[in-house]
Motif scaffolding. Structure first.
Motif, short mmCIF file in Angstrom:
data_model
loop_
_atom_site.label_atom_id
_atom_site.label_comp_id
_atom_site.label_asym_id
_atom_site.label_seq_id
_atom_site.Cartn_x
_atom_site.Cartn_y
_atom_site.Cartn_z
N LEU A 109 -6.66 4.39 5.92
CA LEU A 109 -6.60 3.03 5.39
C LEU A 109 -6.36 2.05 6.53
CD1 LEU A 109 -4.21 3.91 2.43
CD2 LEU A 109 -6.71 3.83 2.39
N ARG A 153 2.44 1.76 -3.43
CA ARG A 153 1.49 2.29 -4.42
C ARG A 153 1.26 3.79 -4.22
NH1 ARG A 153 -0.60 -2.60 -3.35
NH2 ARG A 153 -2.22 -1.85 -1.95
N HIS A 154 1.19 4.23 -2.98
CA HIS A 154 1.01 5.66 -2.71
C HIS A 154 2.22 6.46 -3.15
CE1 HIS A 154 -2.86 6.11 -0.66
NE2 HIS A 154 -2.71 4.82 -0.48
N LEU A 202 -2.31 5.58 7.05
CA LEU A 202 -2.43 4.12 7.13
C LEU A 202 -2.33 3.77 8.61
CD1 LEU A 202 -2.44 1.21 6.03
CD2 LEU A 202 0.03 1.46 5.65
N THR A 249 0.84 -1.20 0.00
CA THR A 249 0.00 0.00 0.00
C THR A 249 0.87 1.25 0.00
OG1 THR A 249 -1.78 -1.16 1.12
CG2 THR A 249 -1.78 1.25 1.31
#
Length: 153
Positions: free
Chosen positions: A108, A23-24, A91, A20
């Motif tokens: 998230l 990807r960010h 996150l 994650t």
């Protein structure tokens, strides 16, 4: 209020969190990662170094002088979270909701199949809803690399 997205069914919570974060960073977004469990945050930090041997995810602890330049900032406590200007995306790797959740555009949450993780996620879900946040759940498809029936966090 914030939008909170729960992704559940992860085989390995911290590895999925690394994906994650990657990807960010690839999308040009900075990310705060909140976790008050020192061991878990240290494991996540170590995983960021080895997650993808062909790339690097620039990250730093919140109190590090280079934190302003890092794409991923690791936040170990509520006081540090209060001091950092909101980066819009957080996150949460903690077992509790982050303090001041309303400051963030998106939160998230990653949930493994481990029973303690599921129970803690259910408590957070309820707390977010009671606070008026837009809470959404997303089951990882069985063929997703981070999904599966294993019981690891």
């Amino acid at each position: 209020m914030s939008r909170v997205d729960f992704a559940y069914g992860a085989v390995h919570r911290l590895r999925m969190a690394c994906g994650t974060a990657a990807r960010h960073v690839a999308a040009g977004r900075r990310l705060l990662v909140y976790c008050t469990d020192e061991r878990r945050l240290q494991r996540f930090d170590a995983l960021l170094w080895e997650f993808d041997p062909t790339s690097f995810i620039p990250h730093a602890l919140a109190d590090d002088p280079l934190a302003d330049q890092a794409d991923v900032i690791l936040v170990p406590d509520a006081a540090s979270l209060d001091r950092i200007p909101s980066l819009h995306w957080l996150l949460n790797l903690d077992l509790d909701c982050p303090p001041g959740a309303e400051r963030f555009e998106r939160i998230l949450e990653i949930v493994s199949g481990h029973e303690a993780d599921i129970q803690a996620a259910r408590r957070r879900w309820t707390q977010y809803q009671q606070a008026g946040h837009d809470v959404r759940g997303h089951r990882l498809p069985a063929d997703h690399p981070a999904a599966g029936n294993h019981r690891r966090t």
